[in-house]
Design a protein around this motif. Structure first.
Motif, PDB file in Angstrom:
ATOM      1  N   ARG A   9       0.852  -1.178   0.000  1.00 41.52           N
ATOM      2  CA  ARG A   9       0.000   0.000   0.000  1.00 41.52           C
ATOM      3  C   ARG A   9       0.892   1.233   0.000  1.00 41.52           C
ATOM      4  NH1 ARG A   9      -5.449   1.019   3.351  1.00 41.52           N
ATOM      5  NH2 ARG A   9      -5.870  -1.009   2.495  1.00 41.52           N
ATOM      6  N   SER A  10       0.394   2.305  -0.578  1.00 43.45           N
ATOM      7  CA  SER A  10       1.179   3.531  -0.597  1.00 43.45           C
ATOM      8  C   SER A  10       0.826   4.404   0.602  1.00 43.45           C
ATOM      9  CB  SER A  10       0.968   4.307  -1.899  1.00 43.45           C
ATOM     10  OG  SER A  10      -0.356   4.710  -2.017  1.00 43.45           O
ATOM     11  N   VAL A  11       1.826   5.079   1.099  1.00 46.25           N
ATOM     12  CA  VAL A  11       1.677   5.990   2.229  1.00 46.25           C
ATOM     13  C   VAL A  11       2.210   7.344   1.784  1.00 46.25           C
ATOM     14  CG1 VAL A  11       2.379   6.467   4.597  1.00 46.25           C
ATOM     15  CG2 VAL A  11       1.940   4.124   3.889  1.00 46.25           C
ATOM     16  N   ILE A  12       1.417   8.392   1.974  1.00 44.26           N
ATOM     17  CA  ILE A  12       1.828   9.740   1.600  1.00 44.26           C
ATOM     18  C   ILE A  12       2.331  10.440   2.851  1.00 44.26           C
ATOM     19  CG2 ILE A  12       1.094  11.953   0.652  1.00 44.26           C
ATOM     20  CD1 ILE A  12      -0.896   8.957  -0.227  1.00 44.26           C
ATOM     21  N   VAL A  13       3.563  10.910   2.793  1.00 40.75           N
ATOM     22  CA  VAL A  13       4.199  11.568   3.941  1.00 40.75           C
ATOM     23  C   VAL A  13       4.401  13.041   3.586  1.00 40.75           C
ATOM     24  CG1 VAL A  13       6.193  11.590   5.466  1.00 40.75           C
ATOM     25  CG2 VAL A  13       5.391   9.425   4.514  1.00 40.75           C
ATOM     26  N   TYR A  14       3.742  13.922   4.308  1.00 39.63           N
ATOM     27  CA  TYR A  14       3.894  15.360   4.108  1.00 39.63           C
ATOM     28  C   TYR A  14       5.068  15.839   4.964  1.00 39.63           C
ATOM     29  CZ  TYR A  14      -0.588  14.928   1.878  1.00 39.63           C
ATOM     30  OH  TYR A  14      -1.612  14.539   1.045  1.00 39.63           O
ATOM     31  N   LEU A  15       5.964  16.593   4.336  1.00 45.15           N
ATOM     32  CA  LEU A  15       7.246  16.939   4.951  1.00 45.15           C
ATOM     33  C   LEU A  15       7.343  18.421   5.278  1.00 45.15           C
ATOM     34  CD1 LEU A  15       9.299  15.000   2.296  1.00 45.15           C
ATOM     35  CD2 LEU A  15       8.728  14.173   4.564  1.00 45.15           C
ATOM     36  N   LYS A  16       8.133  18.729   6.302  1.00 48.07           N
ATOM     37  CA  LYS A  16       8.471  20.112   6.608  1.00 48.07           C
ATOM     38  C   LYS A  16       9.691  20.536   5.813  1.00 48.07           C
ATOM     39  CE  LYS A  16       6.716  19.798  11.318  1.00 48.07           C
ATOM     40  NZ  LYS A  16       7.063  19.766  12.731  1.00 48.07           N
ATOM     41  N   ASN A  17      10.618  19.588   5.638  1.00 50.22           N
ATOM     42  CA  ASN A  17      11.849  19.844   4.913  1.00 50.22           C
ATOM     43  C   ASN A  17      12.111  18.674   3.975  1.00 50.22           C
ATOM     44  OD1 ASN A  17      14.298  20.677   4.012  1.00 50.22           O
ATOM     45  ND2 ASN A  17      15.300  20.705   6.008  1.00 50.22           N
TER      46      ASN A  17
END
Length: 103
Positions: A9-17
């Motif tokens: 499964r795909s996981v979307i990771v929102y980043l600060k940097n």
């Protein structure tokens, strides 16, 4: 040795940097990193998602994590009850040229 299909499964990771996004490779296969929108898409095994997402959320450069709902989506369009038959008018298939008066 038999080939076994691994549920992923795909996981979307929102980043600060975005610079530290390469560190996400230890959790799964990093498929895409968007520098402009600051997110990364990681593919990982279905059985490891809960434990790995908790670890990813604890990283300092991660803003939030969301799991893809694609395996749960019904991809069939319509049903057999909604089916219809397309018909073609034989006059439309004629090889005769169209008169200018008909236009």
């Amino acid at each position: 040795m038999a080939f076994m299909i691994q549920a992923r499964r795909s996981v979307i990771v929102y980043l600060k940097n975005v610079r530290q996004a390469r560190q996400l490779r230890r959790f799964g296969v990093v498929n895409y990193i968007s520098e402009k929108m600051k997110y990364a898409v990681i593919y990982m095994d279905e059985e490891d998602i809960e434990t790995k997402t908790k670890l990813i959320e604890r990283l300092g450069f991660v803003d939030s994590v969301s799991i893809s709902h694609w395996p749960e989506v019904d991809t069939t369009v319509g049903s057999e009850e909604d089916s219809f038959e397309l018909t073609v008018d034989p006059n439309e298939l004629a090889d005769e040229p169209i008169d200018e008066e008909e236009l």
